[in-house]
Write an enzyme that holds these catalytic residues in place. Sequence first.
Site, PDB file in Angstrom:
ATOM      1  N   ARG A   1      11.824  -5.240   5.314  1.00 26.42           N
ATOM      2  CA  ARG A   1      11.511  -3.567   4.956  1.00 26.42           C
ATOM      3  C   ARG A   1      12.688  -3.214   5.448  1.00 26.42           C
ATOM      4  O   ARG A   1      12.708  -2.725   6.618  1.00 26.42           O
ATOM      5  CB  ARG A   1      10.315  -3.512   4.771  1.00 26.42           C
ATOM      6  CG  ARG A   1       9.568  -1.952   5.283  1.00 26.42           C
ATOM      7  CD  ARG A   1       8.233  -1.766   5.326  1.00 26.42           C
ATOM      8  NE  ARG A   1       7.695  -2.593   6.008  1.00 26.42           N
ATOM      9  CZ  ARG A   1       6.580  -2.081   6.296  1.00 26.42           C
ATOM     10  NH1 ARG A   1       5.408  -1.512   5.112  1.00 26.42           N
ATOM     11  NH2 ARG A   1       5.341  -2.561   7.543  1.00 26.42           N
TER      12      ARG A   1
ATOM     13  N   ARG B   1      -9.838   0.396   8.599  1.00 25.64           N
ATOM     14  CA  ARG B   1      -9.414  -0.930   9.190  1.00 25.64           C
ATOM     15  C   ARG B   1     -10.505  -1.232   9.778  1.00 25.64           C
ATOM     16  O   ARG B   1      -9.913  -2.477  10.193  1.00 25.64           O
ATOM     17  CB  ARG B   1      -8.151  -0.928   9.161  1.00 25.64           C
ATOM     18  CG  ARG B   1      -7.197   0.309   9.901  1.00 25.64           C
ATOM     19  CD  ARG B   1      -5.957   0.391   9.711  1.00 25.64           C
ATOM     20  NE  ARG B   1      -4.845  -0.657   9.890  1.00 25.64           N
ATOM     21  CZ  ARG B   1      -3.263  -0.511   9.257  1.00 25.64           C
ATOM     22  NH1 ARG B   1      -3.436   0.420   8.393  1.00 25.64           N
ATOM     23  NH2 ARG B   1      -2.621  -1.796   9.238  1.00 25.64           N
TER      24      ARG B   1
ATOM     25  N   ARG C   1      10.664  -0.296  11.322  1.00 27.28           N
ATOM     26  CA  ARG C   1       9.896  -0.127  11.756  1.00 27.28           C
ATOM     27  C   ARG C   1      10.215  -1.198  13.077  1.00 27.28           C
ATOM     28  O   ARG C   1      10.264  -2.297  12.612  1.00 27.28           O
ATOM     29  CB  ARG C   1       8.659  -0.438  10.875  1.00 27.28           C
ATOM     30  CG  ARG C   1       8.145   0.747  10.973  1.00 27.28           C
ATOM     31  CD  ARG C   1       7.323   0.865   9.851  1.00 27.28           C
ATOM     32  NE  ARG C   1       5.787   0.102  10.118  1.00 27.28           N
ATOM     33  CZ  ARG C   1       5.292   0.372   9.165  1.00 27.28           C
ATOM     34  NH1 ARG C   1       4.587   0.268   7.745  1.00 27.28           N
ATOM     35  NH2 ARG C   1       3.883  -1.025   9.610  1.00 27.28           N
TER      36      ARG C   1
ATOM     37  N   ARG D   1      -0.582  -7.971  13.947  1.00 19.59           N
ATOM     38  CA  ARG D   1      -1.257  -7.177  12.806  1.00 19.59           C
ATOM     39  C   ARG D   1      -2.259  -8.379  11.592  1.00 19.59           C
ATOM     40  O   ARG D   1      -2.750  -7.880  11.769  1.00 19.59           O
ATOM     41  CB  ARG D   1      -0.171  -6.904  11.570  1.00 19.59           C
ATOM     42  CG  ARG D   1       0.824  -5.544  12.937  1.00 19.59           C
ATOM     43  CD  ARG D   1       1.822  -5.539  11.802  1.00 19.59           C
ATOM     44  NE  ARG D   1       1.719  -5.045  10.826  1.00 19.59           N
ATOM     45  CZ  ARG D   1       3.275  -4.414   9.858  1.00 19.59           C
ATOM     46  NH1 ARG D   1       4.505  -5.185  10.652  1.00 19.59           N
ATOM     47  NH2 ARG D   1       2.739  -3.807   8.700  1.00 19.59           N
TER      48      ARG D   1
ATOM     49  N   LYS E   1       0.719  -1.328   0.056  1.00 14.23           N
ATOM     50  CA  LYS E   1       0.277   0.237  -0.116  1.00 14.23           C
ATOM     51  C   LYS E   1       0.776   1.064  -0.165  1.00 14.23           C
ATOM     52  O   LYS E   1       0.367   1.830  -0.942  1.00 14.23           O
ATOM     53  CB  LYS E   1      -0.939  -0.086   1.025  1.00 14.23           C
ATOM     54  CG  LYS E   1      -1.519  -1.386   1.491  1.00 14.23           C
ATOM     55  CD  LYS E   1      -2.607  -0.800   2.832  1.00 14.23           C
ATOM     56  CE  LYS E   1      -2.336  -1.401   3.567  1.00 14.23           C
ATOM     57  NZ  LYS E   1      -1.688  -2.540   3.795  1.00 14.23           N
TER      58      LYS E   1
HETATM   59  P1  AP5 Z   1       5.103  -1.485   2.080  1.00 13.69           P
HETATM   60  O1  AP5 Z   1       4.441  -0.735   0.618  1.00 13.69           O
HETATM   61  O2  AP5 Z   1       4.936  -1.163   2.941  1.00 13.69           O
HETATM   62  O3  AP5 Z   1       3.451  -1.956   2.557  1.00 13.69           O
HETATM   63  P2  AP5 Z   1       2.122  -1.639   2.957  1.00 13.69           P
HETATM   64  O4  AP5 Z   1       1.445  -2.404   2.859  1.00 13.69           O
HETATM   65  O5  AP5 Z   1       2.510  -0.341   2.802  1.00 13.69           O
HETATM   66  O6  AP5 Z   1       2.323  -2.656   4.735  1.00 13.69           O
HETATM   67  P3  AP5 Z   1       1.969  -2.021   5.989  1.00 13.69           P
HETATM   68  O7  AP5 Z   1       3.468  -2.608   6.478  1.00 13.69           O
HETATM   69  O8  AP5 Z   1       3.031  -0.378   6.283  1.00 13.69           O
HETATM   70  O9  AP5 Z   1       0.814  -1.797   6.354  1.00 13.69           O
HETATM   71  P4  AP5 Z   1       0.272  -1.720   7.432  1.00 13.69           P
HETATM   72  O10 AP5 Z   1      -0.892  -1.674   7.065  1.00 13.69           O
HETATM   73  O11 AP5 Z   1       0.479  -2.851   8.551  1.00 13.69           O
HETATM   74  O12 AP5 Z   1       0.728  -1.127   8.389  1.00 13.69           O
HETATM   75  P5  AP5 Z   1       0.604   0.426   8.542  1.00 13.69           P
HETATM   76  O13 AP5 Z   1       2.056   1.621   8.628  1.00 13.69           O
HETATM   77  O14 AP5 Z   1      -0.802   1.551   7.875  1.00 13.69           O
HETATM   78  O15 AP5 Z   1       5.748  -2.936   0.866  1.00 13.69           O
HETATM   79  C1  AP5 Z   1       5.950  -3.893   2.351  1.00 13.69           C
HETATM   80  C2  AP5 Z   1       7.621  -4.582   1.748  1.00 13.69           C
HETATM   81  O16 AP5 Z   1       7.410  -5.085   0.779  1.00 13.69           O
HETATM   82  C3  AP5 Z   1       8.133  -3.677   1.427  1.00 13.69           C
HETATM   83  O17 AP5 Z   1      10.059  -3.595   2.359  1.00 13.69           O
HETATM   84  C4  AP5 Z   1       8.440  -3.166  -0.363  1.00 13.69           C
HETATM   85  O18 AP5 Z   1       9.821  -2.881  -0.414  1.00 13.69           O
HETATM   86  C5  AP5 Z   1       7.787  -4.216  -0.755  1.00 13.69           C
HETATM   87  N1  AP5 Z   1       7.191  -4.760  -1.717  1.00 13.69           N
HETATM   88  C6  AP5 Z   1       6.205  -4.147  -2.007  1.00 13.69           C
HETATM   89  N2  AP5 Z   1       5.867  -4.264  -3.257  1.00 13.69           N
HETATM   90  C7  AP5 Z   1       6.326  -4.954  -3.984  1.00 13.69           C
HETATM   91  C8  AP5 Z   1       6.113  -5.558  -5.216  1.00 13.69           C
HETATM   92  N3  AP5 Z   1       4.939  -5.449  -6.154  1.00 13.69           N
HETATM   93  N4  AP5 Z   1       7.792  -6.847  -5.359  1.00 13.69           N
HETATM   94  C9  AP5 Z   1       7.822  -6.993  -3.704  1.00 13.69           C
HETATM   95  N5  AP5 Z   1       8.003  -5.943  -3.013  1.00 13.69           N
HETATM   96  C10 AP5 Z   1       7.389  -5.311  -2.571  1.00 13.69           C
HETATM   97  O19 AP5 Z   1       0.243   0.771  10.165  1.00 13.69           O
HETATM   98  C11 AP5 Z   1       1.138   0.076  11.465  1.00 13.69           C
HETATM   99  C12 AP5 Z   1       0.786   0.156  12.778  1.00 13.69           C
HETATM  100  O20 AP5 Z   1       0.122   1.329  12.929  1.00 13.69           O
HETATM  101  C13 AP5 Z   1      -0.648  -1.093  12.892  1.00 13.69           C
HETATM  102  O21 AP5 Z   1      -0.248  -2.014  12.957  1.00 13.69           O
HETATM  103  C14 AP5 Z   1      -2.054  -0.173  13.945  1.00 13.69           C
HETATM  104  O22 AP5 Z   1      -1.211  -0.412  15.012  1.00 13.69           O
HETATM  105  C15 AP5 Z   1      -1.351   1.832  13.272  1.00 13.69           C
HETATM  106  N6  AP5 Z   1      -2.732   1.583  12.211  1.00 13.69           N
HETATM  107  C16 AP5 Z   1      -2.032   2.459  11.652  1.00 13.69           C
HETATM  108  N7  AP5 Z   1      -3.849   2.687  10.488  1.00 13.69           N
HETATM  109  C17 AP5 Z   1      -4.166   2.049  11.400  1.00 13.69           C
HETATM  110  C18 AP5 Z   1      -6.191   2.443  11.328  1.00 13.69           C
HETATM  111  N8  AP5 Z   1      -6.362   3.204  10.420  1.00 13.69           N
HETATM  112  N9  AP5 Z   1      -6.748   2.117  12.432  1.00 13.69           N
HETATM  113  C19 AP5 Z   1      -6.313   1.841  13.537  1.00 13.69           C
HETATM  114  N10 AP5 Z   1      -4.747   1.730  13.429  1.00 13.69           N
HETATM  115  C20 AP5 Z   1      -3.740   1.777  12.496  1.00 13.69           C
END
Ligand code: AP5
Length: 243
Positions: free
Chosen positions: A150, A105, A183, A194, A30
Amino acid sequence: MTQESNHSPAQADTFLPGPVLLLGAPGVGKGTQAQLLMAGYGIPQISTGDILRDNIARGTDLGKAAKGLMDNGQLVPDDMVNDMVGARLSQRDVQRGYILDGYPRTLGQAEWLDAHLEGLEESAGAVALPLVAINIKVDEQVLLKRITGRRICGKCKHIYNVYFKAPQQEGICDVDGTALQQRSDDTEAAFTERMKAYHSLTAPVIEHYGKQGRFREIDGDRDVEAVTESIREALEQLRQAGN
Ligand code: AP5
């Protein structure tokens, strides 16, 4: 960062993406895709995870309340996140559209967002367009490697992966030479939590938007550029269809 766009500047100027949701499990890409779409369409990425991590880094009350939950892979309460998103959506740079990355989410967050957008129906511009939702799908066994591999630039936030998208020099950002960071929730234990939160709380959100017409699923287990192109095609088809 690969930011090449197939869109001429004129297309980027005239195409109004409106509100775009990027949905999917942790690690589906994402953030990676949001950064590329942001550059291509000239609209902001609104990542709730990034905003929360910024609050943690600045030591705000929100950051203090969120840190333990995030490190353990649990979600931050809806009211905190909704308030945060409401404040961000009141800023002027969202007028042509925006990409919501990692929000909503839970069904509670989706209901809040739907009500917020309904309240804007009377206003003019792309911001009042109905949202379009993109669900990126990747098999779970691939995700663990994506998460643990990552690395992120502490300055420009460019995303790397030691397995799939390594920087030219180990541990150093190609863009600005800053040290890369990992992270605190990118551990196997936090990833397991997660994924539990994703299955129990976020899967119903995907079902909720899946029942609406403005929804597409995209195979995220391909080259980054191929995924970006599929998302662009989906967004433009959905908008051309009048949705
Ligand atoms: P990346 O693009 O970073 O993936 P992502 O989907 O953004 O993954 P996240 O881990 O950031 O998602 P998340 O939803 O768990 O975390 P968030 O920060 O929102 O790619 C991942 C890796 O894969 C990278 O190394 C990249 O290079 C690689 N990659 C990407 N595309 C590729 C491809 N096509 N081929 C090969 N490799 C590839 O949330 C973190 C925490 O914050 C949550 O657990 C929660 O505690 C809190 N939080 C955030 N939002 C909320 C909410 N709305 N409500 C409540 N709590 C929340």
